[in-house]
Design an enzyme around this catalytic site. Sequence first.
Site, PDB file in Angstrom:
ATOM      1  N   ARG A  85      75.186  62.000  26.603  1.00 49.59           N
ATOM      2  CA  ARG A  85      76.401  61.321  26.149  1.00 49.59           C
ATOM      3  C   ARG A  85      76.145  60.303  25.035  1.00 49.59           C
ATOM      4  NH1 ARG A  85      77.555  63.649  30.806  1.00 49.59           N
ATOM      5  NH2 ARG A  85      75.409  63.114  31.233  1.00 49.59           N
ATOM      6  N   THR A  86      75.152  59.443  25.229  1.00 47.90           N
ATOM      7  CA  THR A  86      74.933  58.396  24.223  1.00 47.90           C
ATOM      8  C   THR A  86      74.551  59.040  22.889  1.00 47.90           C
ATOM      9  OG1 THR A  86      74.223  56.929  25.994  1.00 47.90           O
ATOM     10  CG2 THR A  86      73.692  56.232  23.761  1.00 47.90           C
ATOM     11  N   LYS A 115      51.501  61.658  17.201  1.00 51.25           N
ATOM     12  CA  LYS A 115      50.164  61.322  16.676  1.00 51.25           C
ATOM     13  C   LYS A 115      49.740  59.920  17.090  1.00 51.25           C
ATOM     14  CE  LYS A 115      51.300  63.919  12.490  1.00 51.25           C
ATOM     15  NZ  LYS A 115      51.637  63.748  11.069  1.00 51.25           N
ATOM     16  N   ARG A 136      66.983  54.640  21.786  1.00 54.46           N
ATOM     17  CA  ARG A 136      66.824  54.602  23.252  1.00 54.46           C
ATOM     18  C   ARG A 136      65.336  54.685  23.550  1.00 54.46           C
ATOM     19  NH1 ARG A 136      70.121  57.929  27.742  1.00 54.46           N
ATOM     20  NH2 ARG A 136      71.584  56.280  27.179  1.00 54.46           N
ATOM     21  N   HIS A 173      72.357  48.282  28.159  1.00 54.77           N
ATOM     22  CA  HIS A 173      72.956  49.452  27.520  1.00 54.77           C
ATOM     23  C   HIS A 173      74.313  48.972  26.981  1.00 54.77           C
ATOM     24  CE1 HIS A 173      74.015  53.424  26.532  1.00 54.77           C
ATOM     25  NE2 HIS A 173      73.731  54.060  27.641  1.00 54.77           N
TER      26      HIS A 173
HETATM   27  C1  NCD Z   1      73.166  56.118  31.716  1.00 57.17           C
HETATM   28  C2  NCD Z   1      71.876  55.587  31.113  1.00 57.17           C
HETATM   29  O1  NCD Z   1      71.204  56.304  30.347  1.00 57.17           O
HETATM   30  O2  NCD Z   1      71.578  54.445  31.396  1.00 57.17           O
HETATM   31  N1  NCD Z   1      73.676  57.233  31.073  1.00 57.17           N
HETATM   32  C3  NCD Z   1      74.448  57.085  29.951  1.00 57.17           C
HETATM   33  O3  NCD Z   1      74.017  56.555  28.942  1.00 57.17           O
HETATM   34  N2  NCD Z   1      75.721  57.499  30.022  1.00 57.17           N
HETATM   35  C4  NCD Z   1      73.133  56.214  33.192  1.00 57.17           C
HETATM   36  C5  NCD Z   1      72.065  57.012  33.878  1.00 57.17           C
HETATM   37  O4  NCD Z   1      71.187  57.599  33.259  1.00 57.17           O
HETATM   38  O5  NCD Z   1      72.109  57.059  35.107  1.00 57.17           O
END
Ligand code: NCD
Length: 356
Positions: A85-86, A115, A136, A173
């Site tokens: 999703r992100t 590397k 991320r 997040h």
């Molecule tokens: C979440 C995350 O990555 O923190 N997912 C997301 O970004 N929608 C929640 C999760 O992984 O449980």
Amino acid sequence: METFAQQADTRHAIDFASLYVPPRIEGEFTGKHILSVEQFSRQDLRILFDASASLKKRSRQHDRGLTEICSGKIMATLFFEASTRTDMSFQAAMRRLGGEVVGASNGVRFSSVYKGENLADTVRAAGCYADVIVLRHPEVASSLEAAWYLDKLEVKIGRRPVLIGGGDGIGEHPSQALLDLFTILDQKGSIDGLQITMVGDLRHGRTVHSLAKLVARLKGKGVTVNCVSPPSLRMPAEVMDQMQEGQIPVVETDDLDEVLGNSEVIYWTRVQEERFAERADYDAIQDGFIMTPELLQRARKDAILMHPLPRKHEMGPPESHDILDEDPRSIYFQQMENGMFVRMALLAKVLRGVYV
Ligand code: NCD
């Protein structure tokens, strides 16, 4: 599965969490890194959510003018952890605004990270090519580290690419919490008087950390936050402190029945299997809180059921998912779609600062 951080020691010894204070937005989004919900005031949230609602409406109307907003801009994606999703919503958001997206052709695992390149160099490489980077990474404060190095890059290339944190380990997040709050406001009009119940792995869940901090910043009248988890997966003290500072009454319990019937917002979460050092510890609590159609029957008629997703067995087996999805109170698909609109607003604001 080992994370990058476990495979190779590519992180700096500097404690970026104490060194780098994310800039406050204070009404001016342009060029600001988005690293924590602590950057946002009530007024900043209003500006962002007005823009998100406007972009949602314009997207629904297929407004062609949207593609001018980020035209000529490039977003780089650096995902050192799994994401659906992100990652996809940021990409879709950028494209809907007329911008372009770049990423390592075979994923970041097959970039120079393979590397042994460190985060500071990988992020600056992305910064040389892009105007905004979504990161991320499994380590807490990695987004602060990345922002620190992008600020240094400005001296070399005469412009400063913006970093948007897309989840830093068990830390924050921010864009997820923004879309969660936007969805709550969209559904309920206001957070005043709501009981917001967060359930599951509150210790490792970065989405609930950011959402709880954001609710604390909003200081809604009569809001209560219920934190429901097994004792070993409680909300971290730092997040509890912020709720206390925001004068938000918090009920901490491992008994969902204590709060379920009073909850207007039920925010269900996955037990973060990948964050447990010992498999046995995960096995011992993984079945603690399972949302089922029977359980949802006991919730208020006007409750909303949210989940950041992905979901696993904490929402029961797939047959159970299907029944839950039919319930009008389940709004995680609307939540998911709102993610794209809120991320469109964030990109428009940090890249152009435009009123949308
Ligand atoms: C979440 C995350 O990555 O923190 N997912 C997301 O970004 N929608 C929640 C999760 O992984 O449980």
